[in-house]
Each structure stands twice: as structure tokens, then as C-alpha cells.
Design a protein around this motif. Sequence first.
Motif, PDB file in Angstrom:
ATOM      1  N   MET A 128     -48.816   4.008  46.220  1.00 40.55           N
ATOM      2  CA  MET A 128     -47.544   4.610  46.161  1.00 40.55           C
ATOM      3  C   MET A 128     -47.401   5.769  45.470  1.00 40.55           C
ATOM      4  O   MET A 128     -47.678   5.747  44.010  1.00 40.55           O
ATOM      5  N   GLU A 142     -40.318   2.364  51.749  1.00 38.94           N
ATOM      6  CA  GLU A 142     -40.063   3.738  51.960  1.00 38.94           C
ATOM      7  C   GLU A 142     -38.588   4.018  51.831  1.00 38.94           C
ATOM      8  O   GLU A 142     -38.144   5.156  51.720  1.00 38.94           O
ATOM      9  N   ILE A 170     -45.755   6.360  50.734  1.00 34.64           N
ATOM     10  CA  ILE A 170     -46.941   5.445  50.684  1.00 34.64           C
ATOM     11  C   ILE A 170     -48.056   6.226  51.103  1.00 34.64           C
ATOM     12  O   ILE A 170     -48.212   6.838  52.162  1.00 34.64           O
TER      13      ILE A 170
END
Length: 204
Positions: A126, A170, A179
Motif C-alpha cells: 500500500m 481504499e 493498494i
Amino acid sequence: MKKILLISFFLFNIISNAQSSEKNYISDFETYNNDNSVNVVVEIAAGSSKKKTVSPDGFNIVQEYKSGSERVINYLPYPFNYGFLPKTLESFKSGGDGDALDVILIGRSVEEGSIVKSKVIGIIYMIDKNEIDNKILATTFDKTFESVNSINDLKKNFPGIIEIVQIWLENYKGGFIEITNIQGRKNANNYIFNSKNSYNSNIN
């Protein structure tokens, strides 16, 4: 005098909301057990909306505050337990946040401050506001997840969980998180190994 009162109020809020341990959550527990399971320090229980973290000294799980108010997730509550691996470090040198390696722990809700023996099944790569913020993906040893030893097992036996985790990550900060990849257990353990090396280098 006003500054002293504000600091005192801040410290009181932290202490009064702390989950304490006689041991240091960061340095007094091993990352791995003899059976290759890991120890996850739970900072936030599944189902909670409050943002909690380990204190700088490592002995407490404390409520985070921002501008004098409790930090609360302005989205659905955490659908998983959230914590970190002791004796690991996401170093600034590698683009990390300087904290221990984060873990998303799938399973029943676990009390904050618990040390939970867990199975590593993968890693979520991430970016959070241009900062590396990767998460290890693990499951508890609940009977429900005893057949889950990989991301493929999770997808096969519990369709939709990976998607739920991804969508939540997200969106819980309002879309700042990207991501970039999701990989399996081998990549996750390699990443943990590097984070342990970073931790050991930092304390030596």
C-alpha cells in the motif's frame, strides 16, 4: 500556564484510555513462534471505530487524539482486528513510517492489548499519501480458519473477504490510500524478515 493545562489534559486522556501491559509490546515479545506462527499485538478490535495505537514507550495501547478530540474512523467500523508485529520496523530509510509492521488480523474480535498467535497468509502492498504503508495479512487460529493457510485458501473458503478488506482500506481515509499489489505467504515472510533486520539495526 495555558500550555501546561493543555498538555496535562492530553496526557490525562491518554492515560485514562490506556490498555496496559507489564511487558513492552514492541520489544518484549518475539515476532515468530517455534511453529512459524507470529505474535500479533492487537491495537484495534474488529468492530471498533476508535483509532488506537501503541504508546511511544511500548507499554500501553492508547486512544489517538487529534485537535483535542478522539480519532474515530469516519466510515464503517474495522472489519478485522488491527495491530502490529513486535520487534519489526518500517524504517524511514526504506520509505516507511518508522513504526512496527502493521497486521490485518482476520478472525473473531480480539480485545485490544491481546497478543494473538496468528498465521501469516499474505501481504498487501500500500501507499498512503506517498508513504509506504504495507500490511501483513494474517488469520487467527480459530476453528473457523483452521483450513486457511494461504490467500487462495481464504478466497476459496470465504469468498469476498479479500475484496471487503481491499474496499475498506481504499476508502476509510477518504480515498488517500492506493493498494498496489497483494502477494502470498512467501513474500510476506520475506518482508517480515527485512522488517526484523531494520528493527535490529535500529536498536544496535
